[in-house]
Design a protein around this motif. Structure first.
Motif, PDB file in Angstrom:
ATOM      1  N   GLY A 254       0.811  -1.218   0.000  1.00 35.31           N
ATOM      2  CA  GLY A 254       0.000   0.000   0.000  1.00 35.31           C
ATOM      3  C   GLY A 254       0.834   1.253   0.000  1.00 35.31           C
ATOM      4  N   GLY A 255       2.131   1.106   0.165  1.00 31.26           N
ATOM      5  CA  GLY A 255       2.926   2.308   0.327  1.00 31.26           C
ATOM      6  C   GLY A 255       3.546   2.842  -0.947  1.00 31.26           C
ATOM      7  N   GLU A 256       3.399   2.083  -2.026  1.00 38.30           N
ATOM      8  CA  GLU A 256       4.076   2.496  -3.255  1.00 38.30           C
ATOM      9  C   GLU A 256       3.404   3.718  -3.871  1.00 38.30           C
ATOM     10  N   PRO A 257       4.181   4.707  -4.237  1.00 32.04           N
ATOM     11  CA  PRO A 257       3.592   5.909  -4.830  1.00 32.04           C
ATOM     12  C   PRO A 257       3.310   5.716  -6.317  1.00 32.04           C
TER      13      PRO A 257
ATOM     14  N   GLY B  84      -0.169   1.280  -6.219  1.00 35.33           N
ATOM     15  CA  GLY B  84      -0.037   1.498  -4.781  1.00 35.33           C
ATOM     16  C   GLY B  84      -1.226   2.266  -4.228  1.00 35.33           C
ATOM     17  N   MET B  85      -1.716   3.239  -5.016  1.00 37.74           N
ATOM     18  CA  MET B  85      -2.878   4.010  -4.569  1.00 37.74           C
ATOM     19  C   MET B  85      -4.111   3.107  -4.483  1.00 37.74           C
TER      20      MET B  85
ATOM     21  N   SER C 256      -3.923   1.070  -1.458  1.00 37.13           N
ATOM     22  CA  SER C 256      -4.053   1.847  -0.227  1.00 37.13           C
ATOM     23  C   SER C 256      -5.478   1.890   0.298  1.00 37.13           C
ATOM     24  N   TRP C 257      -6.438   1.527  -0.533  1.00 31.30           N
ATOM     25  CA  TRP C 257      -7.825   1.458  -0.049  1.00 31.30           C
ATOM     26  C   TRP C 257      -8.126   0.119   0.585  1.00 31.30           C
ATOM     27  N   HIS C 258      -7.159  -0.801   0.567  1.00 33.83           N
ATOM     28  CA  HIS C 258      -7.411  -2.164   1.048  1.00 33.83           C
ATOM     29  C   HIS C 258      -6.390  -2.660   2.058  1.00 33.83           C
ATOM     30  N   VAL C 259      -5.108  -2.386   1.769  1.00 33.37           N
ATOM     31  CA  VAL C 259      -4.040  -2.925   2.618  1.00 33.37           C
ATOM     32  C   VAL C 259      -4.149  -2.480   4.081  1.00 33.37           C
TER      33      VAL C 259
ATOM     34  N   MET D 221      -9.614  -3.038 -11.509  1.00 35.99           N
ATOM     35  CA  MET D 221      -8.473  -2.870 -10.603  1.00 35.99           C
ATOM     36  C   MET D 221      -7.708  -4.180 -10.558  1.00 35.99           C
TER      37      MET D 221
END
Lengths: 318, 135, 390
Positions: C127-130, C134-135, C138-141, C254
């Motif tokens: 989730g941290g990858e820019p 990654g985005m 970030s809604w799941h991790v 996705m």
């Protein structure tokens, strides 16, 4: 909030709150000065408010008021205790706020202030405030720390006539430990990446708001958010604050393998919001076997570490 | 100095923005004018000792500025009936607050305006102001 | 319109052994599989001028070329989206050959997915990858929704709710795959069939998925040689003609987490692939004598049968319960045992099995196979093939 000590403290505070609510309205000390032009003038100067009905006798005489009136938002000013802080009559809030202080909920932040003005005040009227406690809820996890929301209502009387009311809500919280202290929490390992397109959501969560991106042009709601409106190509982004309720659309219970930072098993759901978008989150605060498609939820917020707050979902009836 | 009439206002009408620079003088003079002598509104040292980065606006002033924002636009004879404010981030001295507003309803002479006061940290105050047009 | 159909063929297949600990580097595995595929086709490395792999593969095309002794390359490309790339590698190779960008292209996939980096393990960095992926993550991790099993389970739960399917319905897929693998000496689960009771008793991974709903983790490599149909006819093996090749991504797509589009009980991206395959080949589901259906998790086997038109929506559970996917069934699925039974080589081992079925050389040959459909990774942008006898 899982230990026995915490739950008996909760019972104690709740009982105290209920008792104070039952007390009802308690009259306070009358205003030191009647509504007067010098204080109004001082206030309008400081606020930069040039409305002539407050200070210009000629204008006021010809206006709907027929005379000078006080700015409605000044209502609370008239009965402020002032520097001398004469110990006035007891307020029904004293015991509750005191008990929260004693139990470590020493932080305070106002969250809501709602005034209702029945009529404008004229020069010479002397006001008496009366306070009643109307609510207490908690403990709730907020971005500031765990705390209780306490609500009261002040009614101002001119003689026997109620002229204005104000609802006031504060959060009394246990301040978080400073990061430099040895007890500082380890950072939660599962962090979201945040960028310009998504910062509004995470900012909202920290303020206790579940924000949904709304196109500033066509109004379409969208989650997860993105930089460009797929309906109208607009990059003019705004957001709304969701009602904070939702329904389980699908869900899983994770058992294996272990996940860093979260104790297994735990539930994750796709939640359909009444606003028409879906969002993913954990369902907490109920036995895992109770989680099912169609379950009604409401959002709450959980501080994962000193920086990260995540929205979480609990059964709506709780 | 004219007060708006029903013809001037409909749902969706936006108010011109208002920017108020929050000088230390403004923060302190409004605190004192509202009879609020709590140190965090006039004493930088004490404010910092409490974890704030500077002195900040008191709530009575926030309410006053929200009211002023609406009557500056609606006119001197608009009759304020209610001010509901949800408080957000602090408004520190040295910052500026920018108010924006939109009419969300007008039923006859009664108007509701949604108001937002934003500082550099985010929303300081969001809420609604209800008023009646005279006549 | 110019069609890719019938212009190219898979002329060689090769693989390493499938294991849990290969004991050698991924580059060595890749080289071994490429050698095996070229030997199968009867070609030398110097005749190869194109290489295609997955974006997820850790072996650069030039590294493989150096190890194998491939000289000049006029075409190299990679296909994205995890296992969704599998059939896409053959599609890219076929397009290169059909357009003259290359004459002989090798597709490969090599990894130590069990002894090295395991896809099934939570990776807090996801989730941290820019990046845009990654985005998405970030809604799941942050909620611990971060393993392939969990992402698939979310769809499976909704599928069960919508169509009244049960865990047993998923279990029957696992039982069939393990039965097929039991008679395949190359399969990790050779000689080890399971029962539905064992499936039901296996531990929860992510409800509603049991351990036996999840494919295994494997070390190994597979390579495929793609060349023109004309050339393939002159080589050692009878060609597996590429009758159709397609990629597919759906609206609102996705990576594994397409939870936000209207319906969560289907796989629209596989619908895109299916329509592409039927149109390009001029064939229909009834023309397939076998199918290789990507089976990293059992529930998506059901959705794929529906998306591809082998049965109606919600009917896959009955199709399967009636023995439809067995070797002697209506549509034999994964005679090699699939990724649940043979090995998880990101779908490439399934393409190799499809080629064996066309040649008539599979250990679990289902009879004469004129046409076989192959799919790639599901829940992600994916791909598919129809291979046919010449």
């Amino acid at each position: 909030m899982t230990t026995t000590a915490e739950s008996s403290l909760h019972e104690l505070l709740t009982a105290l709150g209920e008792r104070q609510i039952a007390v009802g309205e308690v009259r306070g000390v009358a205003a030191t000065d009647p509504v007067n032009l010098p204080m109004i003038h001082h206030w309008t100067d400081a606020m930069g408010d040039a409305n002539p009905v407050y200070t210009d006798e000629d204008f006021a005489r010809g206006s709907v008021h027929g005379e000078i009136v006080a700015p409605p938002a000044m209502i609370q000013v008239w009965t402020m205790p002032g520097l001398a802080r004469a110990k006035g009559a007891a307020s029904p809030m004293d015991d509750v706020l005191g008990a929260l202080d004693e139990n470590g909920f020493t932080g305070v932040v106002a969250t809501n202030c709602e005034q209702t003005h029945h009529r404008y005040l004229r020069l010479g009227e002397t006001l008496v405030p009366a306070t009643r406690m109307t609510g207490m809820s908690g403990p709730k996890t907020t971005a500031l720390g765990v705390g209780y929301f306490v609500t009261w209502v002040v009614t101002w009387y001119s003689g026997d006539e109620p002229v204005a009311e104000m609802m006031f809500r504060v959060l009394k919280f246990r301040p978080r430990e400073k990061k430099s202290e040895p007890e500082a929490r380890a950072p939660f390992p599962l962090r979201p990446a945040v960028n310009k397109d998504t910062a509004f959501f995470w900012d909202g969560v920290r303020e206790g708001e579940l924000r949904i991106q709304k196109c500033g042009d066509c109004g379409e709601l969208r989650h997860p958010p993105g930089p460009v409106c797929p309906s109208c190509r607009s990059v003019n982004r705004t957001h709304i604050v969701a009602a904070g309720t939702g329904e389980v659309y699908s869900f899983v219970v994770h058992h294996n393998p272990p996940v860093p930072g979260i104790e297994t098993p735990f539930a994750v759901a796709v939640i359909e919001l009444p606003e028409g978008v879906r969002i993913v989150g954990n369902v907490v605060g109920c036995p895992l076997e109770k989680v099912g498609i169609g379950m009604q939820l409401r959002v709450t917020y959980r501080e994962m570490d000193d920086e990260l707050v995540l929205p979480m979902w609990v059964p709506r009836e709780s | 100095m004219r007060t708006l009439t029903e013809k001037d206002i409909e749902s969706g009408t936006t108010l011109p923005p208002l920017r108020v620079d929050l000088s230390p003088t403004l923060v302190i003079s409004t605190a004192l004018a509202t009879m609020d002598f709590t140190p965090v509104h006039h004493d930088v040292e004490r404010a910092r000792a409490q974890g704030s980065k500077d002195i900040f606006l008191n709530i009575l002033t926030t309410m006053g500025l929200v009211e002023r924002y609406v009557t500056d636009w609606a006119g001197p004879e608009a009759l304020i009936r209610g001010i509901n404010v949800r408080l957000g981030v602090p408004a520190y001295a040295g910052d500026a607050i920018v108010f924006s507003g939109t009419v969300v309803s007008r039923e006859g002479a009664e108007v509701t305006v949604e108001v937002r006061g934003t500082v550099s940290l985010g929303d300081h105050a969001t809420g609604t102001v209800r008023f009646c047009l005279p006549g | 319109m110019y069609s890719l159909s019938g212009r190219t063929a898979v002329a060689g297949i090769g693989a390493t052994e499938f294991s849990k600990a290969s004991g050698r580097t991924e580059l060595q595995l890749a080289a071994e599989a490429v050698f095996a595929a070229l030997d199968d086709a009867g070609l030398s490395p110097s005749e190869v001028d194109g290489l295609v792999t997955y974006t997820q593969d850790s072996n650069q095309e030039i590294s493989v070329a150096r190890e194998v002794g491939i000289g000049d390359l006029s075409f190299f490309s990679r296909v994205h989206y995890g296992g969704g790339a599998a059939c896409g590698t053959v599609m890219h190779a076929a397009m290169a050959v059909a357009t003259g960008a290359a004459s002989t292209v090798v597709c490969y996939r090599a990894f130590n997915e069990r002894s090295g980096r395991r896809f099934g393990q939570p990776d807090a960095g996801l989730g941290g990858e820019p990046s845009s992926q990654g985005m998405e993550m970030s809604w799941h991790v942050p909620y611990g929704l971060m393993t392939p099993a969990a992402w698939v389970a979310m769809f499976a739960q909704r599928y069960m709710h919508t169509y009244g399917a049960s865990s047993e319905d998923f279990g029957r897929v696992a039982v069939a795959m393990r039965r097929h693998a039991a008679t395949n000496p190359a399969a990790w689960f050779h000689g080890r069939p399971i029962t539905l009771e064992q499936h039901q008793a296996s531990k929860w991974i992510v409800e509603p998925l049991h351990l036996l709903d999840c494919c295994q983790e494997s070390d190994g490599a597979v390579a495929l040689v793609v060349t023109s149909a004309e050339r393939a006819r002159d080589l050692r093996r009878s060609p597996a003609i590429v009758s159709a090749a397609a990629q597919g991504s759906g609206a609102g797509q996705m990576m594994m987490t397409s939870f936000y589009r209207d319906d969560m009980s289907g796989l629209p991206e596989m619908g895109v692939v299916g329509r592409g395959l039927w149109e390009m080949s001029g064939l229909a589901p009834k023309d397939m004598q076998a199918a290789i259906i990507y089976d990293h998790f059992t529930p998506f086997v059901l959705s794929q049968l529906e998306e591809l038109g082998f049965c109606g929506r919600g009917e896959a559970k009955d199709f399967i319960a009636n023995g439809g996917i067995e070797i002697d069934g209506h549509l034999p699925v994964n005679p090699h045992g699939g990724q649940l039974g043979e090995a998880y080589i990101h779908g490439m081992n399934g393409i190799a099995e499809a080629v064996r079925q066309i040649r008539g050389t599979s250990v679990n040959q289902v009879g004469t196979v004129h046409n076989v459909l192959v799919t790639a990774g599901t829940g992600v942008p994916t791909s598919g093939l129809i291979l046919s006898q010449d």
